[in-house]
Each structure stands twice: as structure tokens, then as C-alpha cells.
Design a protein around this motif. Sequence first.
Motif, PDB file in Angstrom:
ATOM      1  N   GLN A   1      67.764 -33.105 -22.884  1.00 13.52           N
ATOM      2  CA  GLN A   1      68.963 -32.481 -23.260  1.00 13.52           C
ATOM      3  C   GLN A   1      68.982 -31.568 -23.413  1.00 13.52           C
ATOM      4  OE1 GLN A   1      71.816 -34.932 -25.224  1.00 13.52           O
ATOM      5  NE2 GLN A   1      73.490 -34.490 -23.299  1.00 13.52           N
ATOM      6  N   HIS A   2      69.577 -30.551 -23.035  1.00 11.41           N
ATOM      7  CA  HIS A   2      70.396 -29.768 -24.301  1.00 11.41           C
ATOM      8  C   HIS A   2      71.654 -28.736 -24.633  1.00 11.41           C
ATOM      9  CE1 HIS A   2      66.143 -28.376 -26.355  1.00 11.41           C
ATOM     10  NE2 HIS A   2      65.686 -28.780 -25.029  1.00 11.41           N
ATOM     11  N   PHE A   3      72.429 -28.071 -25.374  1.00 15.08           N
ATOM     12  CA  PHE A   3      73.309 -27.631 -25.342  1.00 15.08           C
ATOM     13  C   PHE A   3      73.225 -25.822 -24.864  1.00 15.08           C
ATOM     14  CE2 PHE A   3      74.020 -32.178 -26.002  1.00 15.08           C
ATOM     15  CZ  PHE A   3      74.926 -32.227 -24.809  1.00 15.08           C
ATOM     16  N   LEU A   4      73.960 -25.145 -24.773  1.00 10.01           N
ATOM     17  CA  LEU A   4      73.804 -23.672 -24.901  1.00 10.01           C
ATOM     18  C   LEU A   4      72.862 -23.437 -24.659  1.00 10.01           C
ATOM     19  CD1 LEU A   4      76.790 -23.312 -27.287  1.00 10.01           C
ATOM     20  CD2 LEU A   4      77.813 -23.513 -25.346  1.00 10.01           C
ATOM     21  N   TYR A   5      72.062 -23.574 -24.227  1.00 11.57           N
ATOM     22  CA  TYR A   5      70.533 -22.769 -23.725  1.00 11.57           C
ATOM     23  C   TYR A   5      70.513 -21.001 -23.243  1.00 11.57           C
ATOM     24  CZ  TYR A   5      65.548 -24.223 -23.772  1.00 11.57           C
ATOM     25  OH  TYR A   5      64.199 -24.243 -23.622  1.00 11.57           O
ATOM     26  N   SER A   6      69.262 -21.275 -23.650  1.00  9.44           N
ATOM     27  CA  SER A   6      69.352 -19.471 -23.302  1.00  9.44           C
ATOM     28  C   SER A   6      68.310 -19.906 -21.944  1.00  9.44           C
ATOM     29  CB  SER A   6      68.663 -18.869 -24.139  1.00  9.44           C
ATOM     30  OG  SER A   6      67.938 -18.854 -24.466  1.00  9.44           O
ATOM     31  N   ASP A   7      68.557 -18.432 -20.943  1.00  2.87           N
ATOM     32  CA  ASP A   7      67.159 -18.386 -19.950  1.00  2.87           C
ATOM     33  C   ASP A   7      67.336 -19.730 -18.967  1.00  2.87           C
ATOM     34  OD1 ASP A   7      66.331 -16.188 -21.310  1.00  2.87           O
ATOM     35  OD2 ASP A   7      65.267 -17.479 -22.451  1.00  2.87           O
ATOM     36  N   PHE A   8      67.158 -20.779 -18.812  1.00  2.00           N
ATOM     37  CA  PHE A   8      67.234 -22.073 -18.520  1.00  2.00           C
ATOM     38  C   PHE A   8      68.197 -22.896 -17.995  1.00  2.00           C
ATOM     39  CE2 PHE A   8      63.236 -20.894 -19.966  1.00  2.00           C
ATOM     40  CZ  PHE A   8      62.698 -20.334 -18.588  1.00  2.00           C
ATOM     41  N   ARG A   9      68.269 -23.537 -17.335  1.00  2.00           N
ATOM     42  CA  ARG A   9      69.831 -24.827 -17.062  1.00  2.00           C
ATOM     43  C   ARG A   9      69.370 -25.965 -17.299  1.00  2.00           C
ATOM     44  NH1 ARG A   9      70.636 -23.738 -12.352  1.00  2.00           N
ATOM     45  NH2 ARG A   9      72.751 -22.168 -12.489  1.00  2.00           N
ATOM     46  N   TRP A  10      69.929 -26.471 -18.114  1.00  2.00           N
ATOM     47  CA  TRP A  10      69.837 -27.719 -17.978  1.00  2.00           C
ATOM     48  C   TRP A  10      70.922 -28.654 -17.570  1.00  2.00           C
ATOM     49  CZ3 TRP A  10      65.238 -30.601 -19.485  1.00  2.00           C
ATOM     50  CH2 TRP A  10      64.224 -29.936 -20.496  1.00  2.00           C
ATOM     51  N   LEU A  11      71.340 -29.208 -16.559  1.00  2.90           N
ATOM     52  CA  LEU A  11      71.896 -30.198 -16.190  1.00  2.90           C
ATOM     53  C   LEU A  11      71.977 -30.927 -16.976  1.00  2.90           C
ATOM     54  CD1 LEU A  11      71.821 -30.161 -12.873  1.00  2.90           C
ATOM     55  CD2 LEU A  11      73.338 -28.765 -13.624  1.00  2.90           C
ATOM     56  N   GLN A  12      73.513 -31.479 -17.565  1.00  4.73           N
ATOM     57  CA  GLN A  12      73.396 -33.196 -18.666  1.00  4.73           C
ATOM     58  C   GLN A  12      73.101 -34.129 -17.906  1.00  4.73           C
ATOM     59  OE1 GLN A  12      74.273 -32.738 -21.613  1.00  4.73           O
ATOM     60  NE2 GLN A  12      73.621 -30.358 -21.984  1.00  4.73           N
ATOM     61  N   PRO A  13      72.563 -35.113 -18.771  1.00  6.32           N
ATOM     62  CA  PRO A  13      71.613 -35.872 -18.419  1.00  6.32           C
ATOM     63  C   PRO A  13      72.479 -37.624 -17.981  1.00  6.32           C
ATOM     64  CG  PRO A  13      70.670 -35.141 -20.258  1.00  6.32           C
ATOM     65  CD  PRO A  13      71.948 -34.968 -20.580  1.00  6.32           C
ATOM     66  N   ILE A  14      73.845 -37.507 -18.208  1.00  4.01           N
ATOM     67  CA  ILE A  14      74.597 -39.119 -18.389  1.00  4.01           C
ATOM     68  C   ILE A  14      75.103 -38.513 -16.830  1.00  4.01           C
ATOM     69  CG2 ILE A  14      76.406 -40.459 -19.341  1.00  4.01           C
ATOM     70  CD1 ILE A  14      75.292 -39.799 -21.646  1.00  4.01           C
ATOM     71  N   PRO A  15      75.782 -37.278 -16.257  1.00  4.70           N
ATOM     72  CA  PRO A  15      76.011 -37.097 -15.291  1.00  4.70           C
ATOM     73  C   PRO A  15      75.113 -37.822 -13.821  1.00  4.70           C
ATOM     74  CG  PRO A  15      76.706 -35.430 -16.401  1.00  4.70           C
ATOM     75  CD  PRO A  15      75.941 -36.758 -17.132  1.00  4.70           C
TER      76      PRO A  15
END
Length: 343
Positions: free
Chosen positions: A42-56
Motif C-alpha cells: 500500500q501507498h498513498f499519493l505515490y509518484s511515478d507509479f500507481r498502487w491500487l488500494q489493497p482491500i478492494p
Amino acid sequence: MEFGFLLGDQPLSTPPEEHLDLLLRNVEAGQRAGFTHFTIGQHFLYSDFRWLQPIPILARLAAEIDDHVRIGTTVLVGPLQHPVQLAEDLATLDIITGGKLIVGLGTGYLEREYAAFDKPYSKRYGMLEEQIEILTALWTQDRVTFDGQFWQLDDVTTHVHPIQKPRPPIWLGAMKKVGVRRAARSGDVWTITPQQTVDEVAQLVQIYVEERRARGLPLNPFPLRRELQVADSYDDALRDFAAVARGKYVSYASQGMGLLDQERVEREFLANVADHVLLGTGAQVCDQIAAIADRIPIGPLLIRPHWPGMDAEQSARYLERVGREVVAPLKDLRAVGFDALVA
């Protein structure tokens, strides 16, 4: 030996629907290859790369997994989230998965994430310990009262309990001695990060075991994160790993991951990673894993099946080869027991 992998990030240029399709196809290919644990960070407001949120994402993946497979978070940035919402979200996810959820928690390492949530970065460790107490209470009790430094609950009624009893297993991420002791006190296992050498890990394992034994707590095998590259030779594996992973390591270092030196990663990538990455032919990698298992009670071993920029076909080919040359040959490997460690 069981194997799993981390479902990760993609460049922002990748369309989000393509990113989701990649994760789904990774899980499909991973199950065919013999992997039994699928996790996401998990990350929030990440730069360069997209992390989709884990729970959903894990709720969606739950529809794709076989009965013997487990899914989990490695790791959620716990202190950024209110423990009541987190407890109910995770309990719901455990129900959706049929009781196959693993809850990996940590503090993260990006100060800007805490600033965005108006949370005190300097208090993150105390917040995490307090949060775990609340999660456990909300999952195991019908009514909860809690008077802590960061959160308070006054005789609240709980209504969403997980299937797993008394609760889903908690894996705690840690990189240094203080964090490993915290993992020993507050969780079920310490999740070992991939940037540490085996010698470094072995020393931290002793600290963890001593802390658990002193508190009379049970000992469980350690989930070990390791990067892994199989090729026709060691040199080919080293070259192939640099081709896919260098950019991400540079990003990790530039964003503040404490175990990586940014200048050295940028100028001497291979020298900075070769001592903690599993590299070589299938037989060589099997020997490297067996040597680790002879020193450390590990299981499962978690790898990364794709790096940002790889497509689904590349990931599937990687997983098929690792499954054939590493997972299948090591299915009967047993790691050293805790009784072999110094008491």
C-alpha cells in the motif's frame, strides 16, 4: 516450502483497467505455477507509479483463488487509518475470502503520506502498537472500551467479526532491531524485507526469537520477501534482473527507503543488490533457497513476479519458469526448526 508473490505497482502511463487485468492474470498464472500466497502492499499519493488500494483489490481477487490459496496485505500502512474502519474493512474481507486473509501491517517510510493524512510521523510506531490492540479487541469482543494516547472507544458494540478465530494472522513489517522486537510483541510473525542479506536477517531472527520466548509466545515461520531471477546462467540472471528492476530500486531509494543508498543504487546497481537477490539457473536458485532454509525458519517465500513496465505475458512466462524450476523442485523442502536456534 510454500511460495507466494507480491502484486505490485505499474507506471502511471499504464491504463488502470490494464493494470487490474495484469493483477488478475498474475494470480491466474501464479496458481498454475504452484504459488499459494498472493499479497499486495500500500501507498498513498505515490509518484511515478500507481498502487491500487489493497482491500478492494483483494476482495476482487478473492473470486479468483483456489481453496488452498491465501491472500493478504504486505503491508498496509496502519497508522494512517482509523482502527475502527480498518477492523471492519478487514473483517469483511476475511468473510469475503472465506477465512483466507492474512493481515500485514507496518508504518511505511514516506513522511509525506503522514502529512497528507495529518498524522504525526514521529508517533507512527506507538500508533501501530495501539492500533493492533484495538483491531484485536474489535475482532474478538462484543463490546470494546479503549483509552489510548491516539484513539479512544467507550463501550462500543462490535458487529463485524472475521471468520478466522480468534482473528486473522497479523504479519508485521520491520527493518531494524526495534521494529523486529515490536513485531515479536504485537504480531504473529515478522515479515522479512527483501533488501537485507541473509546474515543480517539471521541476526534479527535471533532478536525476534528471544523476545517471543521471553514473553511465552508461540513461534511461527517467517514470511521471507526476496527478489528472484532465473535464467540460463548467473550472469544472464543478473543482467535480466538489472533490466527490469533497476528503475524501481532507484525510485525506492529516491523516495527514502532507508535500506538503500540512492547514489550507490544509481551508479552501482548490481553491486548494491547482488548480495540479497536470488539469482542464477533454477538449480542455483534452489540451492540458495535451501541454504537460507537451513539457517532460518522461513515460509512462505514471497517474490515479485513483475516489475513496473512488464506486461502480463512477460509475467506469465516468468511465473511458469519459476514454478517449473524452483517451486516444484522445492515443494518438499522443510526449513530449519526453531529448536535448532540458540535459546
